[in-house]
Design a protein around this motif. Structure first.
Motif, PDB file in Angstrom:
ATOM      1  N   SER A   1      16.983  15.055  -4.825  1.00 38.65           N
ATOM      2  CA  SER A   1      16.569  13.672  -4.918  1.00 38.65           C
ATOM      3  C   SER A   1      17.671  12.791  -4.352  1.00 38.65           C
ATOM      4  O   SER A   1      18.783  12.757  -4.841  1.00 38.65           O
TER       5      SER A   1
ATOM      6  N   PRO B   1      11.311  14.489  -2.310  1.00 42.12           N
ATOM      7  CA  PRO B   1      10.868  13.375  -1.499  1.00 42.12           C
ATOM      8  C   PRO B   1       9.537  13.690  -0.830  1.00 42.12           C
ATOM      9  O   PRO B   1       9.315  14.809  -0.386  1.00 42.12           O
ATOM     10  N   GLY B   2       8.676  12.709  -0.799  1.00 45.00           N
ATOM     11  CA  GLY B   2       7.415  12.858  -0.082  1.00 45.00           C
ATOM     12  C   GLY B   2       6.351  13.609  -0.844  1.00 45.00           C
ATOM     13  O   GLY B   2       5.243  13.752  -0.375  1.00 45.00           O
ATOM     14  N   GLN B   3       6.679  14.110  -2.020  1.00 43.86           N
ATOM     15  CA  GLN B   3       5.652  14.804  -2.788  1.00 43.86           C
ATOM     16  C   GLN B   3       5.344  13.985  -4.023  1.00 43.86           C
ATOM     17  O   GLN B   3       6.240  13.628  -4.771  1.00 43.86           O
TER      18      GLN B   3
ATOM     19  N   GLY C   1       4.664  11.104  -4.089  1.00 39.69           N
ATOM     20  CA  GLY C   1       4.981   9.707  -3.790  1.00 39.69           C
ATOM     21  C   GLY C   1       3.790   9.053  -3.149  1.00 39.69           C
ATOM     22  O   GLY C   1       2.695   9.604  -3.113  1.00 39.69           O
ATOM     23  N   CYS C   2       3.971   7.847  -2.638  1.00 42.90           N
ATOM     24  CA  CYS C   2       2.851   7.124  -2.059  1.00 42.90           C
ATOM     25  C   CYS C   2       3.131   6.733  -0.631  1.00 42.90           C
ATOM     26  O   CYS C   2       2.713   5.684  -0.195  1.00 42.90           O
ATOM     27  N   THR C   3       3.893   7.550   0.076  1.00 39.88           N
ATOM     28  CA  THR C   3       4.224   7.161   1.444  1.00 39.88           C
ATOM     29  C   THR C   3       3.065   7.412   2.407  1.00 39.88           C
ATOM     30  O   THR C   3       3.019   6.863   3.481  1.00 39.88           O
ATOM     31  N   ASP C   4       2.140   8.254   2.033  1.00 36.76           N
ATOM     32  CA  ASP C   4       1.014   8.522   2.920  1.00 36.76           C
ATOM     33  C   ASP C   4       0.143   7.291   3.060  1.00 36.76           C
ATOM     34  O   ASP C   4      -0.002   6.502   2.143  1.00 36.76           O
TER      35      ASP C   4
ATOM     36  N   LYS D   1      11.944   5.919  -6.040  1.00 37.66           N
ATOM     37  CA  LYS D   1      11.438   7.280  -6.246  1.00 37.66           C
ATOM     38  C   LYS D   1       9.921   7.305  -6.089  1.00 37.66           C
ATOM     39  O   LYS D   1       9.360   8.218  -5.497  1.00 37.66           O
TER      40      LYS D   1
ATOM     41  N   GLY E   1       8.664   7.424  -2.475  1.00 31.50           N
ATOM     42  CA  GLY E   1       9.005   8.558  -1.621  1.00 31.50           C
ATOM     43  C   GLY E   1      10.445   8.605  -1.151  1.00 31.50           C
ATOM     44  O   GLY E   1      10.759   9.283  -0.176  1.00 31.50           O
ATOM     45  N   GLU E   2      11.356   7.890  -1.827  1.00 35.28           N
ATOM     46  CA  GLU E   2      12.796   7.949  -1.537  1.00 35.28           C
ATOM     47  C   GLU E   2      13.110   7.759  -0.056  1.00 35.28           C
ATOM     48  O   GLU E   2      13.777   8.579   0.573  1.00 35.28           O
TER      49      GLU E   2
END
Lengths: 198, 202
Positions: free
Chosen positions: A21, B31-33, B35-38, B150, B153-154
């Motif tokens: 992280s 990161p990217g899991q 999260g809401c970057t999609d 966080k 998606g960091e």
């Protein structure tokens, strides 16, 4: 026994996930930073105390001239900012913040000095990547970590803690902060302590 | 990490505790899991209402307590994830100010497009210092414990999200860009084009 091993594996999986992280690293470094992951917050024991005379030292600096702490006596307060290692995420996003805070340090008549156990060529390349710094950066590389050790902030793996020492014009230690190595110290805390110096 | 888990699954029967540990903590940390970057995924979190009355009015808020993104009165919300400590954010502050001025000076956009900044890992003091240093006119918020960072998606800083209102109170991400704005006019043009919002270029 098997269950214990499996549970330990689960904890390891968690720790790996945790170490991945990231902090909000700046895009300026691209993928050129080494992420050491989550580290033991503090891994050394202070050898100096508030109210004591700050141990004097002389170290080579990026400015090209050796810097002696006692040369600031009677002239300026000094803030020593120890960072653990160049090219790592938290450190790379600490000093650039001070870069825009020169006015605050000037306001409290304080010279800012960065110290790292990295050697000068490494510090040169790293600070260039940040776009340069207005304050001097000293290398505590050889004898390795001697100043960090004198102040009691040399960790067992040879890097220093993320530490701040405020020294007044009489050379007395007025504030010490050895924080969690994984976190940046808050600028607000520093400014509050700078205010108390004068 | 995935290789490690696959390896483990092939060799051993996965203990339920390990699975819980992985699903819960792993998804929080990677990161990217989760999260809401999609794109096209709803995004929401809460922020403290700004103390500045102009900023409250700008966002269309009427109360002083925490508010969610969905309460911002706009069709498009641009979020800059920044840090006081980030050299690019410092360098880009003037461009982001210009972006804000471009929106505010356009009568057809100023009510529809709102801009906010979130200081990842920055304290209130650090956010206020950054705001004062670069004379930032749009609302900035602190995210001291990285909780929002966080959730999204960091991302690295600066990062820009474009959010469009879907339904009454839900924003979805239609734009996501890391790094510099560089050209604020071009940036706004791209963002508006991607959003489908019409700009009368006043």
């Amino acid at each position: 026994m098997n269950d214990i091993r499996i549970i330990i594996a689960g904890i390891l999986i968690f720790l790996i996930g945790f170490s991945e992280s990231a902090i909000a690293g700046s895009a300026v470094y691209g993928n050129r930073l080494y992420n050491p992951g989550q580290l033991k917050p503090v891994d050394s024991r202070l050898t100096v105390k508030i109210g004591e005379k700050a141990p004097d030292f002389t170290l080579p600096s990026l400015s090209g001239k050796p810097v002696r702490l006692s040369s600031f006596l009677g002239e300026k307060n000094v803030m020593l900012t120890f960072i653990p290692a160049a090219w790592t995420p938290v450190c790379s996003d600490q000093w650039p913040g001070y870069n825009i805070a020169k006015g605050l340090f000037d306001q409290y008549d304080t010279s800012l000095i960065g110290i790292s156990v990295d050697n000068l060529p490494t510090l040169f390349a790293w600070t260039r990547e940040m776009g340069g710094l207005w304050f001097d950066v000293l290398s505590d590389f050889w004898p390795h970590g001697s100043v960090s050790s004198t102040y009691g902030v040399l960790r067992t793996d040879g890097v220093s803690e993320r530490a701040i020492f405020l020294i007044d014009k009489k050379g007395i230690l007025r504030f010490i902060h050895v924080g969690d190595i994984n976190l940046r110290p808050d600028l607000g805390m520093i400014v509050n302590e700078l205010k108390k110096l004068n | 990490m995935r290789i490690l888990l696959n390896d483990f699954l092939l060799k051993k029967r996965l203990h339920p505790l390990v699975l819980i540990c992985f699903l819960f903590f792993g998804n929080l940390c990677l990161p990217g899991q989760g999260g809401c970057t999609d794109k096209e995924k709803p995004l929401d979190f809460t922020l403290s209402a700004p103390k500045n009355a102009d900023h409250k009015t700008y966002l269309g808020l009427t109360r002083d307590d925490r508010f969610s993104l969905g309460q911002i009165k706009a069709e498009i919300v641009i979020i800059e994830i920044f840090s006081m400590y980030c050299p690019v954010c410092q360098r880009e502050a003037a461009n982001v100010n210009t972006l804000f001025d471009l929106i505010q000076n356009n009568r057809s956009l100023r009510e529809k497009v709102k801009l906010i900044g979130i200081g990842a890992g920055n304290s209130d003091f650090e956010v206020d210092f950054f705001k004062e240093k670069y004379t930032i006119k749009f609302p900035l918020f602190s995210d001291t414990d990285f909780s929002i960072h966080k959730k999204i998606g960091e991302v690295r800083t600066p990062h820009f999200f474009g959010l469009a209102l879907k339904g009454d109170c839900e924003y979805t991400i239609f734009y996501s860009q890391s790094g510099e704005v560089s050209d604020p006019e071009k940036f706004l043009e791209t963002l508006l084009k991607d959003s489908g919002l019409k700009n009368s270029h006043e």
